[in-house]
Design a protein around this motif. Sequence first.
Motif, PDB file in Angstrom:
ATOM      1  N   ARG A   1      11.493  42.579  31.432  1.00 56.54           N
ATOM      2  CA  ARG A   1      11.195  43.096  30.090  1.00 56.54           C
ATOM      3  C   ARG A   1      11.006  41.950  29.098  1.00 56.54           C
TER       4      ARG A   1
ATOM      5  N   GLU B   1      18.879  48.820  27.745  1.00 58.52           N
ATOM      6  CA  GLU B   1      18.625  50.204  27.343  1.00 58.52           C
ATOM      7  C   GLU B   1      17.783  50.319  26.075  1.00 58.52           C
ATOM      8  N   ARG B   2      17.627  49.240  25.332  1.00 57.18           N
ATOM      9  CA  ARG B   2      16.893  49.316  24.063  1.00 57.18           C
ATOM     10  C   ARG B   2      15.430  49.627  24.285  1.00 57.18           C
ATOM     11  N   ASP B   3      14.881  50.365  23.356  1.00 55.13           N
ATOM     12  CA  ASP B   3      13.465  50.712  23.393  1.00 55.13           C
ATOM     13  C   ASP B   3      12.632  49.436  23.244  1.00 55.13           C
ATOM     14  N   PHE B   4      11.529  49.369  24.005  1.00 52.69           N
ATOM     15  CA  PHE B   4      10.685  48.178  24.004  1.00 52.69           C
ATOM     16  C   PHE B   4      10.120  47.905  22.612  1.00 52.69           C
ATOM     17  N   ALA B   5       9.775  48.943  21.870  1.00 53.40           N
ATOM     18  CA  ALA B   5       9.250  48.764  20.510  1.00 53.40           C
ATOM     19  C   ALA B   5      10.299  48.120  19.603  1.00 53.40           C
ATOM     20  N   HIS B   6      11.568  48.528  19.757  1.00 57.26           N
ATOM     21  CA  HIS B   6      12.636  47.910  18.963  1.00 57.26           C
ATOM     22  C   HIS B   6      12.804  46.440  19.330  1.00 57.26           C
TER      23      HIS B   6
ATOM     24  N   ARG C   1      10.498  44.466  20.455  1.00 52.12           N
ATOM     25  CA  ARG C   1       9.345  43.754  19.894  1.00 52.12           C
ATOM     26  C   ARG C   1       9.570  43.462  18.415  1.00 52.12           C
ATOM     27  N   GLU C   2      10.018  44.468  17.661  1.00 52.51           N
ATOM     28  CA  GLU C   2      10.274  44.281  16.230  1.00 52.51           C
ATOM     29  C   GLU C   2      11.370  43.228  15.999  1.00 52.51           C
TER      30      GLU C   2
END
Length: 117
Positions: A56, A85-90, A92-93
């Motif tokens: 990831r 477990e974190r969302d990929f969009a989070h 990225r931000e």
Amino acid sequence: MMTRRADFLAANRGLRVARQGFVLLAHANEGQGRRLGITVTKKIGNAVVRNRMKRRFRALAREVLPLHGLSDTDHVLIGREGGVERDFAHLREELIAALGRARAGKGDPPRRRREKR
């Protein structure tokens, strides 16, 4: 990609920006280009979990570093417990925000040294 331990130790002397899913270390590397290093300790989980987190991070770096990375800098991503477990969009931000802080020279304070027993 960084592989030598000496490069990781040098990066540890650089700027440190902690986020929920990872810690970013940024350290100037005297004209060796934009390099990436990834480390995930055994505290995070077993080999499957650690390798998933590293995959990831590599995908995240391929997407973000060419646009937002610092030139002639070693970037080291250190996995944190909630990072898998974190969302990929989070993620990225968080990485874009962490790179912005590193570019501005606003690192987090140094870690507290643990006392030896």
